[in-house]
Design a protein around this motif. Sequence first.
Motif, PDB file in Angstrom:
ATOM      1  N   PHE A 230       0.834  -1.198   0.000  1.00 17.70           N
ATOM      2  CA  PHE A 230       0.000   0.000   0.000  1.00 17.70           C
ATOM      3  C   PHE A 230       0.869   1.249   0.000  1.00 17.70           C
ATOM      4  N   ARG A 231       1.918   1.253   0.831  1.00 18.81           N
ATOM      5  CA  ARG A 231       2.766   2.433   0.919  1.00 18.81           C
ATOM      6  C   ARG A 231       3.552   2.662  -0.367  1.00 18.81           C
ATOM      7  N   SER A 232       3.959   1.584  -1.040  1.00 20.16           N
ATOM      8  CA  SER A 232       4.786   1.746  -2.239  1.00 20.16           C
ATOM      9  C   SER A 232       3.973   2.224  -3.441  1.00 20.16           C
ATOM     10  N   GLY A 233       2.668   1.965  -3.446  1.00 18.35           N
ATOM     11  CA  GLY A 233       1.914   2.311  -4.641  1.00 18.35           C
ATOM     12  C   GLY A 233       0.727   3.214  -4.389  1.00 18.35           C
ATOM     13  N   GLY A 234       0.634   3.822  -3.204  1.00 20.44           N
ATOM     14  CA  GLY A 234      -0.560   4.589  -2.892  1.00 20.44           C
ATOM     15  C   GLY A 234      -0.277   6.006  -2.432  1.00 20.44           C
ATOM     16  N   ALA A 235      -0.524   6.242  -1.160  1.00 20.57           N
ATOM     17  CA  ALA A 235      -0.506   7.594  -0.622  1.00 20.57           C
ATOM     18  C   ALA A 235       0.890   8.208  -0.636  1.00 20.57           C
ATOM     19  N   GLU A 236       0.921   9.538  -0.798  1.00 17.55           N
ATOM     20  CA  GLU A 236       2.171  10.284  -0.780  1.00 17.55           C
ATOM     21  C   GLU A 236       2.430  10.895   0.592  1.00 17.55           C
ATOM     22  N   GLU A 237       1.376  11.076   1.367  1.00 18.55           N
ATOM     23  CA  GLU A 237       1.491  11.752   2.654  1.00 18.55           C
ATOM     24  C   GLU A 237       0.468  11.173   3.626  1.00 18.55           C
ATOM     25  N   SER A 238       0.847  11.093   4.884  1.00 22.56           N
ATOM     26  CA  SER A 238      -0.068  10.624   5.931  1.00 22.56           C
ATOM     27  C   SER A 238      -0.188  11.681   7.011  1.00 22.56           C
ATOM     28  N   ARG A 239      -1.402  12.026   7.363  1.00 22.42           N
ATOM     29  CA  ARG A 239      -1.656  12.997   8.421  1.00 22.42           C
ATOM     30  C   ARG A 239      -2.273  12.292   9.632  1.00 22.42           C
ATOM     31  N   PRO A 240      -1.770  12.580  10.827  1.00 25.75           N
ATOM     32  CA  PRO A 240      -2.390  11.996  12.022  1.00 25.75           C
ATOM     33  C   PRO A 240      -3.790  12.543  12.227  1.00 25.75           C
ATOM     34  N   ALA A 241      -4.661  11.704  12.760  1.00 24.86           N
ATOM     35  CA  ALA A 241      -6.045  12.099  13.030  1.00 24.86           C
ATOM     36  C   ALA A 241      -6.589  11.209  14.134  1.00 24.86           C
ATOM     37  N   LEU A 242      -7.697  11.615  14.687  1.00 18.91           N
ATOM     38  CA  LEU A 242      -8.470  10.746  15.567  1.00 18.91           C
ATOM     39  C   LEU A 242      -9.596  10.151  14.736  1.00 18.91           C
ATOM     40  N   VAL A 243      -9.707   8.843  14.745  1.00 18.78           N
ATOM     41  CA  VAL A 243     -10.780   8.160  14.032  1.00 18.78           C
ATOM     42  C   VAL A 243     -11.646   7.475  15.073  1.00 18.78           C
ATOM     43  N   ASN A 244     -12.858   7.997  15.245  1.00 20.55           N
ATOM     44  CA  ASN A 244     -13.750   7.542  16.307  1.00 20.55           C
ATOM     45  C   ASN A 244     -13.043   7.565  17.660  1.00 20.55           C
ATOM     46  N   GLY A 245     -12.282   8.627  17.882  1.00 18.38           N
ATOM     47  CA  GLY A 245     -11.643   8.842  19.170  1.00 18.38           C
ATOM     48  C   GLY A 245     -10.330   8.128  19.364  1.00 18.38           C
ATOM     49  N   ALA A 246      -9.894   7.297  18.407  1.00 16.84           N
ATOM     50  CA  ALA A 246      -8.643   6.546  18.538  1.00 16.84           C
ATOM     51  C   ALA A 246      -7.629   7.049  17.519  1.00 16.84           C
ATOM     52  N   ALA A 247      -6.345   6.744  17.770  1.00 19.20           N
ATOM     53  CA  ALA A 247      -5.286   7.183  16.873  1.00 19.20           C
ATOM     54  C   ALA A 247      -5.490   6.592  15.480  1.00 19.20           C
TER      55      ALA A 247
END
Length: 292
Positions: A230-247
Amino acid sequence: MDENEYLAERFEAHRGHLRSVAYRMLGSLSDADDAVQEAWLKVVRADTADVANLGGWLTTIVGRVCLDMLRSRTSRREEPLDARLPDPVVTRPDADPEHAALTADSVGLALLVVLESLAPAERLAFVLHDMFGVPFEEIAPVIGRNPAAARQLASRARRRVRGAAPAPDPDPGRQRAVVDAFLQAARFGEFDDLVAVLHPDVVLRADTGVAPGLLEVRGAENVARQARAFRSGGAEESRPALVNGAAGLVNLSGGRPVSVMSFLVVDGRVAEIDLLLDRARIGGLDLAFLDG
């Protein structure tokens, strides 16, 4: 202020609570809004003169609407409820705990996935009683059973939930540290480091929005391979967020969100990953904080 205006004002005061009930029941933010609106239409046609506890009465009305919606899904032979991930609630990672809990309804995505597998009446009995404290005497008429039967349904659902949804690490800092370690290993292709941060029985669920629906990968090595791909062929950047209150993470390509990842962290390792890749559903999420 006439009676209808007074009733509308009181209903609006309970809207947030009612939306929380509907979200837990339906796993869909848009369906939850529809259920609350349908409940309002029922309220305006009802006689409320003898209602002593308006909040409790409205809760059971929303519960009945949601039960009908779940049963309708089944009767129309739609895709199984477990064929898609519930809608995530995504908020900025530095949201204060009180706001984050309110926004995400304090219901992790992993728990919602388990709730999706329950029969409609089981789900209603469990959600109303265990999550909102509604007595079984008030739940029973909604599902057309007696209180003892309603209690049994909730008990059955509780056993399934406890067996399938382990309790997450309650410390947000520890959760984020584990997710950061996962991201670092995935980004740089460190396979052994990636396996080390995953629970041996980890499960990855990916919702692409296309057939065959919800894809599952199990086991640390299998999930690690999928994460590297997934990392090699997908997103260029990842942003931290809370998803339903969890990391969690929001992954971007060309500055646009392309996926949302929710992590269940247990005992210092990732036990579950829920990955939403459906572009249409991602486009419907409130991700305005990413522009801030």
